[in-house]
Design a protein around this motif. Sequence first.
Motif, PDB file in Angstrom:
ATOM      1  N   UNK A 301       0.928  -1.249   0.032  1.00  0.00           N
ATOM      2  CA  UNK A 301       0.013   0.110   0.108  1.00  0.00           C
ATOM      3  C   UNK A 301       0.795   1.290  -0.010  1.00  0.00           C
ATOM      4  N   UNK A 302       0.727   2.320  -0.928  1.00  0.00           N
ATOM      5  CA  UNK A 302       1.407   3.493  -0.906  1.00  0.00           C
ATOM      6  C   UNK A 302       1.262   4.464   0.063  1.00  0.00           C
ATOM      7  N   UNK A 303       1.186   4.070   1.367  1.00  0.00           N
ATOM      8  CA  UNK A 303       0.923   4.717   2.425  1.00  0.00           C
ATOM      9  C   UNK A 303       1.826   6.056   2.700  1.00  0.00           C
ATOM     10  N   UNK A 304       3.017   6.276   2.279  1.00  0.00           N
ATOM     11  CA  UNK A 304       3.733   7.384   2.507  1.00  0.00           C
ATOM     12  C   UNK A 304       3.219   8.532   1.485  1.00  0.00           C
ATOM     13  N   UNK A 305       3.052   7.949   0.177  1.00  0.00           N
ATOM     14  CA  UNK A 305       2.569   8.756  -0.638  1.00  0.00           C
ATOM     15  C   UNK A 305       1.061   9.460  -0.389  1.00  0.00           C
ATOM     16  N   UNK A 308       1.774  11.986   2.198  1.00  0.00           N
ATOM     17  CA  UNK A 308       2.299  13.328   1.369  1.00  0.00           C
ATOM     18  C   UNK A 308       0.983  14.058   0.701  1.00  0.00           C
ATOM     19  N   UNK A 309       0.111  13.399   0.080  1.00  0.00           N
ATOM     20  CA  UNK A 309      -1.040  13.899  -0.516  1.00  0.00           C
ATOM     21  C   UNK A 309      -1.687  14.684   0.639  1.00  0.00           C
ATOM     22  N   UNK A 310      -1.935  13.854   1.727  1.00  0.00           N
ATOM     23  CA  UNK A 310      -2.718  14.584   2.969  1.00  0.00           C
ATOM     24  C   UNK A 310      -2.105  15.761   3.433  1.00  0.00           C
ATOM     25  N   UNK A 311      -0.961  15.713   3.673  1.00  0.00           N
ATOM     26  CA  UNK A 311      -0.217  16.859   4.227  1.00  0.00           C
ATOM     27  C   UNK A 311      -0.332  17.895   3.238  1.00  0.00           C
ATOM     28  N   UNK A 312       0.014  17.805   2.043  1.00  0.00           N
ATOM     29  CA  UNK A 312       0.037  18.916   1.000  1.00  0.00           C
ATOM     30  C   UNK A 312      -1.288  19.618   1.197  1.00  0.00           C
ATOM     31  N   UNK A 321       7.846  15.970   2.685  1.00  0.00           N
ATOM     32  CA  UNK A 321       8.426  15.073   2.950  1.00  0.00           C
ATOM     33  C   UNK A 321       8.670  14.626   4.426  1.00  0.00           C
ATOM     34  N   UNK A 322       8.348  13.226   4.847  1.00  0.00           N
ATOM     35  CA  UNK A 322       8.496  13.097   6.394  1.00  0.00           C
ATOM     36  C   UNK A 322       9.889  13.172   6.515  1.00  0.00           C
TER      37      UNK A 322
END
Length: 399
Positions: A301-305, A308-312, A321-322
């Motif tokens: 699952x591309x959880x980091x991506x 990133x979308x949520x943070x943006x 970026x974390x």
Amino acid sequence: MAGQIYAGHSRCYDAIVVGAGIQGLFAAYQLAKRGQKTLLLEQFPLPHTRGSSQGQSRIIRSAYPQDYYILMMGEAYRLWAALEAEAGVKLYRPTPMLVLGHQENPKFQNYRQSIERHHIPSEAFTPQALAQKFSGFYPHGGEMAVSDLSAGVLYANKALQAVQDQFQRQGGTVHDGEKVLNILPGALVTVSTSQGEYQAKRLVVTAGPWTNRLLAPLGLQLPLQPLRISVCYWKAKGQGHGSHRSLEQFPCFLSAGLSGHAHDVYGLPSDEYPGLVKICYHHGSPVDPDQPDQLGHASAVPDVRILQDFVRKYLPGLEPEPAVQERCLYTNTPDEDFVLDRHPRFRNIIIGAGFSGHGFKFAPVIGKILCELSLGEEPFYNLAPFQISRFSTPSKANL
């Protein structure tokens, strides 16, 4: 020394608990408090980072869509406070939690209605009021929020140590670095490990993602899915000396049914790493718990991506970026409800499993329930949502 058995130590107990995560620790602690001579077995040297309980922080909250969880949390808060007083250690700090969602979203409405129904202290925020009160949030899609003012942050590692200390003060025995190899059921359950053999009148299995490996020889396989979760920490853009304080005042939050996100995103204020906030996706990648770094590309699952979308979109004041990435293990059931039940055939074997990434806060109550089940008592709570029989096709080949 981890796993060492000393000469003269008894191999016969009233109760054995397998797995020293937070659930197993509380179960063992409750048994010892009830006067049971209790052995706690853990396959890894303590403390360790191989399971689901380690880390500096967890959210504690009353807000849940399900009434049965809210009812359990009332006692959980009291038991956490009692442990703080008994151990003389601060394990919790109050921090409001925001539930974010669209006014018309059914999942968000379930949260809001349950908060109102149970009279949980709360405050509702329009999109404009949300952006004004919590300047870090940008409700770009018109999302509103309802706060759980009873919420806070649990200090997970401190809690683990506090429960272990109290268990041992009650006369409990801990053997870490000692892997369970076989369980032989009977009026006296025999547990064989890498170091020896023990017997007990009752057994509690709280082995996380390793649960089914212990249950398979007992003719039972539960629908448990181990998942590896990315635990990410983020810093503010242009972070200077003054920004640490603002991130420490950042609230806990939980998204509920935001568009484009099949699972929830949640966050906690700066704690583990000064100047960083913890934001995670409540889902992950299927994994073998013995090889947590090996993921199948097809199932990942591309959880980091997603984060990133949520943070943006929602937290534009944070770097995209974390700054730090760690991992944690979930052990999920299909409905994400726990398993708290007796073995269908061997009634002196009790199973606590499938905590699905949200069980830590309930641990004092879960430990009490597992203790009561093992003693042949009927707990106060309706355990129908947690029974093994709810799964349509549990494996019962040898039952």
